[in-house]
Design a protein around this motif. Structure first.
Motif, PDB file in Angstrom:
ATOM      1  N   ASP A   1       5.548   2.274   7.980  1.00 26.21           N
ATOM      2  CA  ASP A   1       4.003   1.944   7.903  1.00 26.21           C
ATOM      3  C   ASP A   1       3.421   2.040   9.481  1.00 26.21           C
ATOM      4  O   ASP A   1       2.204   2.392   9.545  1.00 26.21           O
ATOM      5  CB  ASP A   1       3.718   0.665   7.593  1.00 26.21           C
TER       6      ASP A   1
ATOM      7  N   ASP B   1      -1.427  -2.092  -8.067  1.00 27.76           N
ATOM      8  CA  ASP B   1      -1.765  -2.960  -6.990  1.00 27.76           C
ATOM      9  C   ASP B   1      -1.342  -4.357  -7.285  1.00 27.76           C
ATOM     10  O   ASP B   1      -1.289  -4.733  -8.490  1.00 27.76           O
ATOM     11  CB  ASP B   1      -3.123  -2.895  -6.683  1.00 27.76           C
TER      12      ASP B   1
ATOM     13  N   SER C   1      -1.547  -6.674  -0.313  1.00 24.84           N
ATOM     14  CA  SER C   1      -2.268  -5.538  -1.207  1.00 24.84           C
ATOM     15  C   SER C   1      -1.533  -4.309  -0.660  1.00 24.84           C
ATOM     16  O   SER C   1      -1.963  -4.022   0.120  1.00 24.84           O
ATOM     17  CB  SER C   1      -3.755  -5.794  -1.178  1.00 24.84           C
ATOM     18  N   THR C   2      -0.578  -3.729  -1.350  1.00 24.09           N
ATOM     19  CA  THR C   2      -0.063  -2.595  -1.147  1.00 24.09           C
ATOM     20  C   THR C   2      -0.147  -1.420  -2.197  1.00 24.09           C
ATOM     21  O   THR C   2       0.836  -1.517  -2.870  1.00 24.09           O
ATOM     22  CB  THR C   2       1.391  -2.601  -0.575  1.00 24.09           C
TER      23      THR C   2
ATOM     24  N   LEU D   1       6.557  -0.493   2.836  1.00 18.76           N
ATOM     25  CA  LEU D   1       5.851  -1.518   2.397  1.00 18.76           C
ATOM     26  C   LEU D   1       5.376  -1.300   0.838  1.00 18.76           C
ATOM     27  O   LEU D   1       5.661  -2.162  -0.071  1.00 18.76           O
ATOM     28  CB  LEU D   1       4.722  -2.102   3.021  1.00 18.76           C
ATOM     29  N   GLN D   2       4.991  -0.030   0.554  1.00 15.88           N
ATOM     30  CA  GLN D   2       4.908   0.394  -0.861  1.00 15.88           C
ATOM     31  C   GLN D   2       6.128   0.340  -1.571  1.00 15.88           C
ATOM     32  O   GLN D   2       6.261   0.029  -2.847  1.00 15.88           O
ATOM     33  CB  GLN D   2       4.262   1.904  -0.896  1.00 15.88           C
TER      34      GLN D   2
ATOM     35  N   THR E   1       5.288   4.637   1.835  1.00 16.83           N
ATOM     36  CA  THR E   1       5.765   3.706   2.981  1.00 16.83           C
ATOM     37  C   THR E   1       6.797   2.624   2.660  1.00 16.83           C
ATOM     38  O   THR E   1       6.903   2.473   1.475  1.00 16.83           O
ATOM     39  CB  THR E   1       4.373   3.030   3.668  1.00 16.83           C
TER      40      THR E   1
END
Length: 375
Positions: A314, A185, A196-197, A240-241, A238
């Protein structure tokens, strides 16, 4: 032998070791291990530092009459390890703590006994604090032992190859586990604008094979080969991840590069001493056997039998559910359709089992500018 175990701990003295250890078994609890000693023993890179190691309960079994052939068995219940990445490389690792404690400098009996130890851990948690993120690795039912060069269990004397001509010794170890859970994280701060992803990955059985080459005269590691092996891996990310993972990797790469520059800044004599030894004398069967399994230079390998990676938007709650018929898949999922970016069908291509579907190799060469002498 008691002094060797005391060397690895902070809060243990010889008088605290259960007298039953003399009979070949004993138990200890609430152990704080020495971080620097473990760093040197594991030969960790200088961009990574161990800050704390704790074990709630430990048991040991020693076959005193079979130390040369059978391993000491160490059983640990819960182990907690804390690490941090170093923005500036920490000092290089020192000499082998085992050899120092045994009052010797060469690779001798004490080194063979401790290095051949078999370790069973019920659960281990490793927490890593980095500049841009923090991560944790949890492993359950971990087992580490020495194997022969064919990665099979055998007499301890067959788990190492010593070539007197080279003055080097090869050792082979395997660590396997039932479950591995990884989480990472971002650290929110003014310097880092990452949202926060959290990244999460859970895998089943896996193993790590380690081949080490040491110099006999001082026990220093000359080269190593690490093979991280997974059978099947399913991972859903995702976008973003994925972006966060790239940022994490970038932040680590900066520390790793500084560590590499530290190694390159060593004086020429130190770099020369790290070069492979040149064998002297007449070749024999041991030398040929050593050459067959020699670790020429340090390398890291990741082998995955089947990788199923899904990357989705996402804003979409749908993740493709596609049957796996190929060895390696990379998928991208969006609102409209799912398509394979990279795929390999072993059956239609008639690939042999020992040929990987995808092979990627990265090699960095460093040629120090040694002074040139006139002929």
């Amino acid at each position: 032998m008691a002094s060797l175990f005391v060397r690895f701990t902070k809060n243990l003295s010889p008088d605290k070791i259960n007298l039953s250890t003399l009979k070949g078994e004993g138990q200890l609890s609430n152990l704080e291990l020495d971080e620097e000693v473990l760093q040197n023993m594991l030969d960790l890179p200088t961009w990574l530092a161990v800050t704390r190691v704790y074990c709630n309960k430990a048991a040991i079994r020693i076959q005193w009459t079979k130390l040369k052939t059978s391993p000491i068995c160490l059983f640990l219940d819960k182990v907690e390890v804390e690490m941090r990445t170093c923005e500036e490389p920490r000092p290089p690792n020192g000499p082998s703590p085992i050899a120092i404690t045994a009052g010797q400098s060469e690779y001798g009996f004490a080194e063979k006994v401790v290095e051949g130890m078999s370790v069973v851990i019920n659960s281990i948690t490793i927490k890593v604090q980095a500049k841009a993120f923090h991560a944790s690795f949890e492993l359950w039912q971990l087992h580490g032992c020495s194997l022969n060069p064919k990665w099979q269990q055998s007499d301890l004397r067959l788990t190492r190859i010593t070539d007197p001509r080279r003055g080097e010794v090869l050792t082979f170890k395997e660590i396997n586990w039932q479950t591995l859970r990884i989480e990472a994280d971002a650290i929110e701060s003014e310097e880092h604008d990452l949202a926060s992803t959290p990244l999460r990955l859970i895998t089943n059985q896996g193993r790590l094979r380690i081949a080490l080459k040491r110099r006999v005269k001082d026990c220093n590691v000359v080269a190593s080969k690490l093979m991280f092996i997974l059978d099947d891996l399913l991972w859903v990310l995702t976008d973003l991840q994925l972006k966060a993972m790239i940022r994490y990797a970038k932040s680590l790469s900066e520390a790793i590069e500084r560590s590499a520059q530290q190694q390159k800044s060593l004086d020429p004599e130190s770099l020369q001493s790290a070069q492979p030894a040149q064998p002297s004398g007449t070749p024999n069967s041991i030398s040929q056997y050593f050459e067959q399994h020699d670790v020429k230079e340090t390398s890291y390998h990741i082998l995955i039998s089947r990788l199923d990676l899904h990357i989705c938007d996402d804003s979409s709650d749908q993740v493709s559910d596609t049957s796996i018929s190929s060895l390696i898949f990379f998928y991208f999922s969006d609102f409209k359709k799912t398509r394979a970016l990279v795929s390999c069908d072993r059956k239609s291509l008639q690939l042999p089992d020992n040929v990987p579907a995808i092979y990627v190799q990265f090699t960095e060469y460093y040629l120090p500018d040694y002074p040139h002498r006139s002929p």
